[in-house]
Design a protein around this motif. Structure first.
Motif, PDB file in Angstrom:
ATOM      1  N   VAL A  19       0.844  -1.201   0.000  1.00 23.04           N
ATOM      2  CA  VAL A  19       0.000   0.000   0.000  1.00 23.04           C
ATOM      3  C   VAL A  19       0.878   1.250   0.000  1.00 23.04           C
ATOM      4  O   VAL A  19       0.642   2.195  -0.759  1.00 23.04           O
ATOM      5  CB  VAL A  19      -0.954   0.025   1.218  1.00 23.04           C
ATOM      6  CG1 VAL A  19      -1.766   1.306   1.252  1.00 23.04           C
ATOM      7  CG2 VAL A  19      -1.881  -1.164   1.196  1.00 23.04           C
ATOM      8  N   LEU A  20       1.914   1.236   0.820  1.00 24.25           N
ATOM      9  CA  LEU A  20       2.780   2.419   0.873  1.00 24.25           C
ATOM     10  C   LEU A  20       3.535   2.603  -0.442  1.00 24.25           C
ATOM     11  O   LEU A  20       3.743   3.734  -0.893  1.00 24.25           O
ATOM     12  CB  LEU A  20       3.748   2.345   2.063  1.00 24.25           C
ATOM     13  CG  LEU A  20       3.066   2.502   3.433  1.00 24.25           C
ATOM     14  CD1 LEU A  20       4.092   2.497   4.552  1.00 24.25           C
ATOM     15  CD2 LEU A  20       2.239   3.783   3.513  1.00 24.25           C
ATOM     16  N   ASP A  21       3.923   1.506  -1.080  1.00 20.44           N
ATOM     17  CA  ASP A  21       4.549   1.613  -2.408  1.00 20.44           C
ATOM     18  C   ASP A  21       3.574   2.225  -3.401  1.00 20.44           C
ATOM     19  O   ASP A  21       3.941   3.094  -4.194  1.00 20.44           O
ATOM     20  CB  ASP A  21       4.934   0.217  -2.949  1.00 20.44           C
ATOM     21  CG  ASP A  21       6.235  -0.280  -2.350  1.00 20.44           C
ATOM     22  OD1 ASP A  21       6.905   0.508  -1.656  1.00 20.44           O
ATOM     23  OD2 ASP A  21       6.560  -1.471  -2.563  1.00 20.44           O
ATOM     24  N   ALA A  22       2.330   1.754  -3.333  1.00 21.56           N
ATOM     25  CA  ALA A  22       1.332   2.225  -4.311  1.00 21.56           C
ATOM     26  C   ALA A  22       1.087   3.727  -4.164  1.00 21.56           C
ATOM     27  O   ALA A  22       1.033   4.438  -5.161  1.00 21.56           O
ATOM     28  CB  ALA A  22       0.030   1.454  -4.146  1.00 21.56           C
ATOM     29  N   TYR A 187      -6.934   1.339   1.273  1.00 29.85           N
ATOM     30  CA  TYR A 187      -6.139   0.117   1.121  1.00 29.85           C
ATOM     31  C   TYR A 187      -6.927  -1.072   0.578  1.00 29.85           C
ATOM     32  O   TYR A 187      -6.337  -2.027   0.101  1.00 29.85           O
ATOM     33  CB  TYR A 187      -5.351  -0.236   2.390  1.00 29.85           C
ATOM     34  CG  TYR A 187      -6.123  -0.697   3.609  1.00 29.85           C
ATOM     35  CD1 TYR A 187      -6.712  -1.960   3.673  1.00 29.85           C
ATOM     36  CD2 TYR A 187      -6.221   0.127   4.727  1.00 29.85           C
ATOM     37  CE1 TYR A 187      -7.400  -2.383   4.807  1.00 29.85           C
ATOM     38  CE2 TYR A 187      -6.902  -0.288   5.871  1.00 29.85           C
ATOM     39  CZ  TYR A 187      -7.492  -1.532   5.892  1.00 29.85           C
ATOM     40  OH  TYR A 187      -8.164  -1.936   7.013  1.00 29.85           O
ATOM     41  N   GLU A 188      -8.253  -1.007   0.616  1.00 27.81           N
ATOM     42  CA  GLU A 188      -9.032  -2.078  -0.020  1.00 27.81           C
ATOM     43  C   GLU A 188      -9.536  -1.677  -1.407  1.00 27.81           C
ATOM     44  O   GLU A 188     -10.250  -2.442  -2.053  1.00 27.81           O
ATOM     45  CB  GLU A 188     -10.227  -2.480   0.868  1.00 27.81           C
ATOM     46  CG  GLU A 188      -9.807  -3.260   2.091  1.00 27.81           C
ATOM     47  CD  GLU A 188     -10.967  -3.730   2.949  1.00 27.81           C
ATOM     48  OE1 GLU A 188     -12.127  -3.352   2.685  1.00 27.81           O
ATOM     49  OE2 GLU A 188     -10.695  -4.469   3.917  1.00 27.81           O
ATOM     50  N   SER A 189      -9.183  -0.487  -1.840  1.00 28.71           N
ATOM     51  CA  SER A 189      -9.630  -0.014  -3.144  1.00 28.71           C
ATOM     52  C   SER A 189      -8.860  -0.732  -4.257  1.00 28.71           C
ATOM     53  O   SER A 189      -7.693  -1.066  -4.102  1.00 28.71           O
ATOM     54  CB  SER A 189      -9.383   1.497  -3.223  1.00 28.71           C
ATOM     55  OG  SER A 189      -9.386   1.930  -4.547  1.00 28.71           O
ATOM     56  N   SER A 190      -9.523  -0.915  -5.396  1.00 27.66           N
ATOM     57  CA  SER A 190      -8.815  -1.538  -6.529  1.00 27.66           C
ATOM     58  C   SER A 190      -7.802  -0.546  -7.103  1.00 27.66           C
ATOM     59  O   SER A 190      -6.869  -0.949  -7.784  1.00 27.66           O
ATOM     60  CB  SER A 190      -9.809  -1.985  -7.587  1.00 27.66           C
ATOM     61  OG  SER A 190     -10.605  -0.882  -7.950  1.00 27.66           O
ATOM     62  N   ASP A 191      -7.989   0.741  -6.831  1.00 26.83           N
ATOM     63  CA  ASP A 191      -7.042   1.752  -7.303  1.00 26.83           C
ATOM     64  C   ASP A 191      -6.770   2.753  -6.167  1.00 26.83           C
ATOM     65  O   ASP A 191      -7.365   3.837  -6.114  1.00 26.83           O
ATOM     66  CB  ASP A 191      -7.632   2.466  -8.538  1.00 26.83           C
ATOM     67  CG  ASP A 191      -6.624   3.373  -9.215  1.00 26.83           C
ATOM     68  OD1 ASP A 191      -5.601   3.710  -8.578  1.00 26.83           O
ATOM     69  OD2 ASP A 191      -6.869   3.745 -10.371  1.00 26.83           O
ATOM     70  N   PRO A 192      -5.868   2.386  -5.244  1.00 29.13           N
ATOM     71  CA  PRO A 192      -5.631   3.240  -4.071  1.00 29.13           C
ATOM     72  C   PRO A 192      -5.214   4.662  -4.420  1.00 29.13           C
ATOM     73  O   PRO A 192      -5.620   5.612  -3.746  1.00 29.13           O
ATOM     74  CB  PRO A 192      -4.492   2.522  -3.323  1.00 29.13           C
ATOM     75  CG  PRO A 192      -4.521   1.115  -3.802  1.00 29.13           C
ATOM     76  CD  PRO A 192      -5.062   1.158  -5.202  1.00 29.13           C
ATOM     77  N   VAL A 193      -4.451   4.819  -5.504  1.00 33.07           N
ATOM     78  CA  VAL A 193      -3.992   6.165  -5.866  1.00 33.07           C
ATOM     79  C   VAL A 193      -5.168   7.033  -6.291  1.00 33.07           C
ATOM     80  O   VAL A 193      -5.287   8.195  -5.870  1.00 33.07           O
ATOM     81  CB  VAL A 193      -2.935   6.097  -7.006  1.00 33.07           C
ATOM     82  CG1 VAL A 193      -2.525   7.488  -7.458  1.00 33.07           C
ATOM     83  CG2 VAL A 193      -1.726   5.298  -6.536  1.00 33.07           C
ATOM     84  N   GLU A 194      -6.053   6.455  -7.104  1.00 34.77           N
ATOM     85  CA  GLU A 194      -7.223   7.212  -7.548  1.00 34.77           C
ATOM     86  C   GLU A 194      -8.129   7.539  -6.352  1.00 34.77           C
ATOM     87  O   GLU A 194      -8.649   8.650  -6.244  1.00 34.77           O
ATOM     88  CB  GLU A 194      -7.976   6.396  -8.616  1.00 34.77           C
ATOM     89  CG  GLU A 194      -9.077   7.161  -9.321  1.00 34.77           C
ATOM     90  CD  GLU A 194      -8.695   8.573  -9.732  1.00 34.77           C
ATOM     91  OE1 GLU A 194      -7.583   8.764 -10.289  1.00 34.77           O
ATOM     92  OE2 GLU A 194      -9.486   9.508  -9.464  1.00 34.77           O
ATOM     93  N   SER A 195      -8.291   6.581  -5.427  1.00 36.35           N
ATOM     94  CA  SER A 195      -9.124   6.843  -4.245  1.00 36.35           C
ATOM     95  C   SER A 195      -8.535   7.971  -3.402  1.00 36.35           C
ATOM     96  O   SER A 195      -9.264   8.837  -2.903  1.00 36.35           O
ATOM     97  CB  SER A 195      -9.232   5.582  -3.382  1.00 36.35           C
ATOM     98  OG  SER A 195      -9.750   4.541  -4.146  1.00 36.35           O
ATOM     99  N   LEU A 196      -7.241   7.945  -3.274  1.00 38.85           N
ATOM    100  CA  LEU A 196      -6.564   9.001  -2.511  1.00 38.85           C
ATOM    101  C   LEU A 196      -6.771  10.368  -3.174  1.00 38.85           C
ATOM    102  O   LEU A 196      -7.112  11.350  -2.508  1.00 38.85           O
ATOM    103  CB  LEU A 196      -5.071   8.662  -2.411  1.00 38.85           C
ATOM    104  CG  LEU A 196      -4.184   9.629  -1.659  1.00 38.85           C
ATOM    105  CD1 LEU A 196      -4.561   9.664  -0.179  1.00 38.85           C
ATOM    106  CD2 LEU A 196      -2.719   9.215  -1.797  1.00 38.85           C
ATOM    107  N   LYS A 197      -6.596  10.404  -4.472  1.00 32.69           N
ATOM    108  CA  LYS A 197      -6.775  11.678  -5.207  1.00 32.69           C
ATOM    109  C   LYS A 197      -8.193  12.210  -5.034  1.00 32.69           C
ATOM    110  O   LYS A 197      -8.408  13.413  -4.842  1.00 32.69           O
ATOM    111  CB  LYS A 197      -6.512  11.468  -6.708  1.00 32.69           C
ATOM    112  CG  LYS A 197      -5.052  11.445  -7.067  1.00 32.69           C
ATOM    113  CD  LYS A 197      -4.921  11.506  -8.588  1.00 32.69           C
ATOM    114  CE  LYS A 197      -3.501  11.162  -9.011  1.00 32.69           C
ATOM    115  NZ  LYS A 197      -3.438  10.565 -10.345  1.00 32.69           N
TER     116      LYS A 197
END
Ligand code: BMP
Length: 208
Positions: A19-22, A187-197
């Motif tokens: 997750v942290l890498d992503a 962290y359970e999202s299929s696209d953590p970066v997009e969820s974060l954004k």
């Protein structure tokens, strides 16, 4: 600036690294808790923190013991690299906070009602007497965030309960939170970066 504190409460040690890498450098602060200590072990937590020295790490210890035990635990957590620690507010002013790192005091919970809500004014008075960096206030209860912001104008307010527990980060920020604490929605999202954004956009818009 980033308004999201990433919470990770996973079973599998590798997932913490993944997750942290992503999410990379877009996450500036991470909250770990007992699941991280149990899954990674204390040495594993230490290397995770060492491997991400660009981030601020909070240990969600939810401490509520007597002073000398709190202090011992906080020293061990500081030794693992944590920058801040969360303690319960109900233990009140006679329990000095740990001296080795930033303290965040929990004054109400995302579930409940709890005794905190039955006596919120008192919980806030107790918390004011604790030397602290900030407070933890439920992100899914905007009215409590507003009351807390009125009473704690210069605290850093961090709010869990965003996403999976129904809270909106935009609404939490609008009511006075500085940061939303978000776990599963990232962290359970299929696209953590997009969820974060998306969460950062909602926080910037600051709407309910
Ligand atoms: P999630 O975003 O997956 O619902 O995770 C919420 C995180 O916030 C968890 O780490 C949990 O321990 C923490 N938390 C909470 O959910 N409610 C509280 O009242 C206080 C918390 O620290």
């Amino acid at each position: 600036r980033s308004r999201v504190i990433l919470a990770i409460d996973e079973e599998e040690p590798r997932k913490y690294w993944n997750v942290l890498d992503a999410v990379g450098s877009s996450v500036k602060a991470v909250k770990l808790g007992w699941m991280a200590i149990l899954s990674l072990g204390s040495d594993g937590v230490k290397s995770l923190i060492n491997g991400h020295d660009d981030k601020y790490f909070i240990m969600d210890a939810k401490m509520a013991d007597v002073n000398f035990i709190n202090e011992k635990i906080a020293r061990r957590m500081a030794g693992l690299g944590f920058d801040g620690i969360i303690m319960h507010g109900f233990i009140g002013p006679s329990n000095a906070p740990p001296s080795v790192m930033d303290v965040f005091v929990l004054i109400s919970m995302t579930q409940g009602p709890t005794l905190y809500d039955a006596s919120l004014e008192r919980a806030m008075d107790y918390t004011k007497a604790i030397d602290r960096r900030g407070i933890v206030v439920p992100g899914n209860k905007p009215d409590i965030i507003r009351k807390a912001r009125e009473q704690f104008p210069s605290d850093v307010i961090i709010s869990p309960g965003i996403g999976a527990q129904g809270g909106s980060i935009g609404c939490a920020v609008k009511h006075g939170a500085d940061f939303g604490i978000v776990g599963r929605s990232i962290y359970e999202s299929s696209d953590p970066v997009e969820s974060l954004k998306r969460l950062e956009r909602e926080a910037a818009e600051s709407q309910c």
